[in-house]
Write an enzyme that holds these catalytic residues in place. Structure first.
Site, PDB file in Angstrom:
ATOM      1  N   HIS A 119      -3.401 -10.064   2.726  1.00  0.00           N
ATOM      2  CA  HIS A 119      -4.854 -10.201   2.848  1.00  0.00           C
ATOM      3  C   HIS A 119      -5.187 -11.143   4.002  1.00  0.00           C
ATOM      4  O   HIS A 119      -4.659 -12.252   4.069  1.00  0.00           O
ATOM      5  CB  HIS A 119      -5.455 -10.764   1.559  1.00  0.00           C
ATOM      6  CG  HIS A 119      -5.396  -9.817   0.409  1.00  0.00           C
ATOM      7  ND1 HIS A 119      -5.367 -10.238  -0.909  1.00  0.00           N
ATOM      8  CD2 HIS A 119      -5.364  -8.458   0.366  1.00  0.00           C
ATOM      9  CE1 HIS A 119      -5.326  -9.183  -1.707  1.00  0.00           C
ATOM     10  NE2 HIS A 119      -5.331  -8.094  -0.963  1.00  0.00           N
TER      11      HIS A 119
ATOM     12  N   TYR B 188      -8.754 -11.609  -7.966  1.00  0.00           N
ATOM     13  CA  TYR B 188      -7.827 -11.622  -9.100  1.00  0.00           C
ATOM     14  C   TYR B 188      -7.801 -12.974  -9.814  1.00  0.00           C
ATOM     15  O   TYR B 188      -7.076 -13.134 -10.795  1.00  0.00           O
ATOM     16  CB  TYR B 188      -6.411 -11.290  -8.611  1.00  0.00           C
ATOM     17  CG  TYR B 188      -6.307  -9.967  -7.892  1.00  0.00           C
ATOM     18  CD1 TYR B 188      -6.247  -8.770  -8.610  1.00  0.00           C
ATOM     19  CD2 TYR B 188      -6.287  -9.904  -6.508  1.00  0.00           C
ATOM     20  CE1 TYR B 188      -6.162  -7.547  -7.957  1.00  0.00           C
ATOM     21  CE2 TYR B 188      -6.199  -8.690  -5.842  1.00  0.00           C
ATOM     22  CZ  TYR B 188      -6.144  -7.518  -6.565  1.00  0.00           C
ATOM     23  OH  TYR B 188      -6.059  -6.312  -5.921  1.00  0.00           O
TER      24      TYR B 188
ATOM     25  N   LYS C 215      -2.010  -2.747   7.594  1.00  0.00           N
ATOM     26  CA  LYS C 215      -3.443  -2.701   7.881  1.00  0.00           C
ATOM     27  C   LYS C 215      -3.881  -3.876   8.737  1.00  0.00           C
ATOM     28  O   LYS C 215      -4.716  -3.733   9.643  1.00  0.00           O
ATOM     29  CB  LYS C 215      -4.222  -2.685   6.561  1.00  0.00           C
ATOM     30  CG  LYS C 215      -5.726  -2.529   6.710  1.00  0.00           C
ATOM     31  CD  LYS C 215      -6.382  -2.461   5.349  1.00  0.00           C
ATOM     32  CE  LYS C 215      -7.902  -2.308   5.469  1.00  0.00           C
ATOM     33  NZ  LYS C 215      -8.550  -2.259   4.135  1.00  0.00           N
TER      34      LYS C 215
ATOM     35  N   ARG D 159      -1.088  -1.128  -6.371  1.00  0.00           N
ATOM     36  CA  ARG D 159      -1.239  -2.429  -5.701  1.00  0.00           C
ATOM     37  C   ARG D 159      -2.008  -3.407  -6.588  1.00  0.00           C
ATOM     38  O   ARG D 159      -1.634  -4.578  -6.716  1.00  0.00           O
ATOM     39  CB  ARG D 159      -1.958  -2.192  -4.378  1.00  0.00           C
ATOM     40  CG  ARG D 159      -2.127  -3.405  -3.464  1.00  0.00           C
ATOM     41  CD  ARG D 159      -2.554  -2.907  -2.088  1.00  0.00           C
ATOM     42  NE  ARG D 159      -3.165  -3.936  -1.251  1.00  0.00           N
ATOM     43  CZ  ARG D 159      -2.480  -4.766  -0.468  1.00  0.00           C
ATOM     44  NH1 ARG D 159      -1.167  -4.709  -0.433  1.00  0.00           N
ATOM     45  NH2 ARG D 159      -3.120  -5.655   0.289  1.00  0.00           N
TER      46      ARG D 159
ATOM     47  N   HIS E  67      -4.019   3.111  -4.952  1.00  0.00           N
ATOM     48  CA  HIS E  67      -4.284   1.670  -4.865  1.00  0.00           C
ATOM     49  C   HIS E  67      -4.155   0.993  -6.218  1.00  0.00           C
ATOM     50  O   HIS E  67      -4.026  -0.241  -6.288  1.00  0.00           O
ATOM     51  CB  HIS E  67      -5.676   1.434  -4.277  1.00  0.00           C
ATOM     52  CG  HIS E  67      -5.693   0.430  -3.165  1.00  0.00           C
ATOM     53  ND1 HIS E  67      -4.926   0.567  -2.033  1.00  0.00           N
ATOM     54  CD2 HIS E  67      -6.366  -0.746  -3.028  1.00  0.00           C
ATOM     55  CE1 HIS E  67      -5.140  -0.469  -1.235  1.00  0.00           C
ATOM     56  NE2 HIS E  67      -5.994  -1.285  -1.818  1.00  0.00           N
TER      57      HIS E  67
ATOM     58  N   ARG F 136       0.853  -1.180   0.000  1.00  0.00           N
ATOM     59  CA  ARG F 136       0.000   0.000   0.000  1.00  0.00           C
ATOM     60  C   ARG F 136       0.893   1.236   0.000  1.00  0.00           C
ATOM     61  O   ARG F 136       2.035   1.190   0.455  1.00  0.00           O
ATOM     62  CB  ARG F 136      -0.915   0.018   1.225  1.00  0.00           C
ATOM     63  CG  ARG F 136      -1.872  -1.160   1.290  1.00  0.00           C
ATOM     64  CD  ARG F 136      -2.664  -1.168   2.584  1.00  0.00           C
ATOM     65  NE  ARG F 136      -3.597  -2.303   2.644  1.00  0.00           N
ATOM     66  CZ  ARG F 136      -3.283  -3.512   3.067  1.00  0.00           C
ATOM     67  NH1 ARG F 136      -2.040  -3.762   3.500  1.00  0.00           N
ATOM     68  NH2 ARG F 136      -4.180  -4.490   3.082  1.00  0.00           N
TER      69      ARG F 136
END
Length: 340
Positions: free
Chosen positions: A310, A319, A221, A287, A284, A198
């Site tokens: 994630h 994806y 995050k 990313r 973003h 990020r």
């Protein structure tokens, strides 16, 4: 109160705990039976907890936020921000007495916020913060009742289109960043495109986060530390950037930042390119570009999940459709194949 009915029965109608307490009504054949039961009922208030009215909880919602903060919130990485949001929500809802806080109060608040232009996604986050606070207070023994908003559904959010940059667009972006007056925006962008980081993770890198052949991302995050391999060329480029001494350091800081703030410079560069990006996908897009390239070139989704940090594989699965041969099995494993 005793009352003789037209049926010659006697009605006992009492509130043993007083006005506002639980009301009991029962019929008897004789006055004596009615009087005896009335006396027994009144006596039960002092003998049996079940007959006593539930004690009101007159604390205010903002008080509960402070209880949550002291017992749990201040230990969270984003606790200060969450506390500020919870307090703002509580005040906007009129800081109700907590035993009067009902789901209808929150739904009205949510409706008013949507009408004022706040996004449904933002309201879902506020809903989640408040629900999580009550859940934690229950675990701590500070809240005895059910979670007042547990059964309330969040808004269903339409999935956003994921955008990524083509090779020619990346080259165009790099030209604009090279022409920027900010000396850090280009290098941060290269790190994001090389590691899937990020923007904030790359921008906040410190000297100690650059290892031999690796970058370490802390304060992420998810709260997890990620260590991502980088090429020798990128490592040398970052070390050369550090040697330029472009970041002001304070005396005694033994682990200074590699970059200064460069987000505005990146945003200006994107505007000059005239790329059309979906809302909320400014930095973003770097990313997404990394993740899309990784999958298109045959990278494993499970590995991508670890690289991207994630917490849920379902996020990474966005994806999956980019993978070579995605769902090709449908062509060879369907029942009509047996017909030749």
């Amino acid at each position: 109160m005793l009352k003789k009915l037209n049926t010659n029965q006697w009605l006992v109608d009492v509130q043993p705990t007083g006005r506002g307490g639980k009301r009991f009504r029962k019929k008897f054949s004789t006055q004596a039976e009615a009087k005896n039961w009335e006396a027994w009922a009144k006596n039960q208030v002092t003998q049996d907890q079940a007959w006593q009215p539930e004690r009101r909880d007159l604390r205010r919602l903002t008080y509960l936020v402070q209880v949550w903060w002291q017992a749990h919130g201040k230990s969270l990485r984003s606790g200060e921000d969450t506390k500020a949001r919870l307090l703002a929500m509580s005040l906007a809802m009129g800081d109700p007495v907590v035993d009067q806080f009902k789901v209808q109060i929150f739904t009205k608040y949510r409706h008013d916020r949507i009408e004022a232009g706040i996004t449904a996604n933002n309201m879902n986050r506020e809903h989640a913060y408040l629900r999580a606070m009550f859940n934690e207070l229950r675990r701590l023994g500070e809240w005895k009742n059910d979670n007042p908003i547990e059964g309330l559904r969040q808004f269903k959010i339409k999935k956003k289109e994921l955008a990524w940059l083509t090779t020619s667009q990346i080259k165009h972006l790099f030209v604009e960043l090279e022409n920027s007056s900010n000396p850090h925006a280009l290098m941060i962008s290269k790190i994001c495109l090389s590691t899937g980081a990020r923007w904030s993770e790359a921008q906040n890198l410190r000297h100690s986060h650059l290892k031999k052949g690796h970058l370490v991302f802390a304060g992420t995050k998810s709260g997890e530390v990620r260590e991502i391999k980088i090429t020798n060329a990128l490592e040398l480029e970052i070390r050369a950037h550090i040697k330029k001494g472009l970041v002001e350091t304070t005396e005694g800081d033994k682990n200074p930042r590699i970059f200064s703030t460069a987000y505005d410079a990146f945003r200006s560069a994107i505007k000059r390119t005239d790329f059309h990006l979906p809302d909320g996908q400014l930095s973003h897009v770097l990313r997404h570009t990394f993740a899309s390239s990784f999958v298109q070139k045959g990278g494993s989704l499970s590995v991508l999940q670890r690289i991207m940090g994630h917490s849920d594989i379902r996020i990474t699965m966005r994806y999956a459709h980019l993978a070579p041969g995605h769902l090709d099995e449908a062509m060879v494993l369907n029942p009509l194949v047996d017909f030749g």
